[in-house]
Write an enzyme that holds these catalytic residues in place. Structure first.
Site, short mmCIF file in Angstrom:
data_model
loop_
_atom_site.label_atom_id
_atom_site.label_comp_id
_atom_site.label_asym_id
_atom_site.label_seq_id
_atom_site.Cartn_x
_atom_site.Cartn_y
_atom_site.Cartn_z
N ASP A 68 -6.43 -4.04 -9.74
CA ASP A 68 -6.14 -2.61 -9.68
C ASP A 68 -5.75 -2.04 -11.04
O ASP A 68 -5.53 -2.78 -11.99
CB ASP A 68 -5.05 -2.32 -8.63
CG ASP A 68 -3.88 -3.30 -8.69
OD1 ASP A 68 -3.77 -4.02 -9.70
OD2 ASP A 68 -3.08 -3.33 -7.75
N ASN A 97 6.23 -3.25 0.80
CA ASN A 97 5.73 -2.74 2.08
C ASN A 97 4.55 -3.54 2.61
O ASN A 97 3.87 -3.11 3.54
CB ASN A 97 5.35 -1.25 1.94
CG ASN A 97 4.24 -1.03 0.92
OD1 ASN A 97 3.68 -2.00 0.39
ND2 ASN A 97 3.90 0.21 0.65
N HIS A 153 1.86 -4.40 0.80
CA HIS A 153 0.56 -4.10 0.18
C HIS A 153 0.07 -5.27 -0.67
O HIS A 153 0.87 -6.04 -1.21
CB HIS A 153 0.57 -2.77 -0.59
CG HIS A 153 1.31 -2.73 -1.88
ND1 HIS A 153 2.15 -1.69 -2.23
CD2 HIS A 153 1.34 -3.56 -2.96
CE1 HIS A 153 2.63 -1.88 -3.44
NE2 HIS A 153 2.16 -3.02 -3.90
N GLU A 204 -2.41 0.15 0.43
CA GLU A 204 -1.17 0.57 1.07
C GLU A 204 -1.29 0.52 2.59
O GLU A 204 -2.40 0.54 3.14
CB GLU A 204 -0.84 2.01 0.63
CG GLU A 204 -0.57 2.17 -0.86
CD GLU A 204 0.84 1.74 -1.26
OE1 GLU A 204 1.35 0.73 -0.74
OE2 GLU A 204 1.43 2.42 -2.11
#
Ligand code: GLP
Length: 236
Positions: free
Chosen positions: A67, A136, A138, A143
């Site tokens: 990313d 979270n 990810h 996400e």
């Protein structure tokens, strides 16, 4: 899934680096999928040490990164290109021409996403994908969502991710709100996946991802369906 629990971050880094080095020794022109974040930093340091010691040669390795933030160029010290250069590429004998990090400055982001996937296909897919995990759940910047997204795509970062990553920036306002991320498709197609997670803060995330239901609300949970995953978790 192979789940390895170790005590210290140093042990985690040693184990992860050994797996990546073995991959490169066995297949000199391996395609490595690489990750950023604080978790793999120790792994990269150990890989650089192995290179220095003459144990592993990266000259034929190709790499693709997961990313990049939209809007940051590779010279920006918060960009993932800069992170990869300074944490790994500058310390080993990989040819930077053989490394690809999505271009966060691309004017046509959709075309850049398509180019990233086409590049991975042209390389014949990823032999070993290294991953961290966000608080979270990810992976890369996939996400929590109502669906798993397969191709490389542009994401709006969650508030909690912006908050978590703001520790690297001078202020929270400087954290980009969008990123380009490899999707779940290329990650799931990787022939082997190695995920590293450390510290008590990640304990609950790891529990939900690998011992809970498979749901796009916890993106890493899809890895439960991957045939060759190693998770290394350190308590420290
Ligand atoms: C970022 C990256 C992820 C990484 C995550 C966790 O959001 N896009 O690939 O896994 O951070 O970072 P850390 O290892 O610092 O907790």
């Amino acid at each position: 899934m192979e789940f390895i629990q170790v005590k210290t971050y140093d042990e985690l880094s040693t184990r992860a680096a050994a797996i990546i080095a073995a991959q490169v020794v066995l297949k000199a022109d391996s395609v490595l999928g690489l990750a950023t974040g604080s978790s793999p930093v120790g792994t990269y340091r150990k890989l650089a040490e192995k290179y220095e010691a003459g144990e592993v040669d990266f000259s034929r390795v190709r790499s693709v990164n997961l990313d990049e933030y939209v809007g940051l160029d590779g010279e920006n010290d918060q960009s993932y290109r800069y992170f990869m250069n300074t944490n790994l590429f500058d310390h080993i004998n990989i040819d930077k021409a053989n490394t690809r990090v999505p271009n966060g400055l691309a004017t046509d982001l959709a075309a850049e996403c398509a180019a990233h996937d086409a590049h991975i296909e042209a390389l014949g897919g990823i032999d070993l994908q290294l991953l961290g995990i966000g608080p979270n759940g990810h992976i890369a910047f996939n996400e929590p969502d109502s669906v798993f997204t397969a191709p490389t795509h542009v994401v709006e970062l969650e508030e909690s991710t912006i908050e978590a990553n703001s520790r690297f920036f001078a202020s929270r306002d400087e954290v980009p709100t969008r990123a380009l991320t490899m999707g779940i498709g290329a990650i799931m197609k990787a022939r082997r996946v190695l995920l590293v997670a450390n510290g008590p803060k990640k304990k609950d995330t790891v529990q939900r991802a690998f011992f809970g239901p498979i749901t796009p609300e916890v993106p890493a949970s899809i890895l439960q369906l991957h045939p060759n995953v190693t998770v290394i978790y350190s308590e420290e």
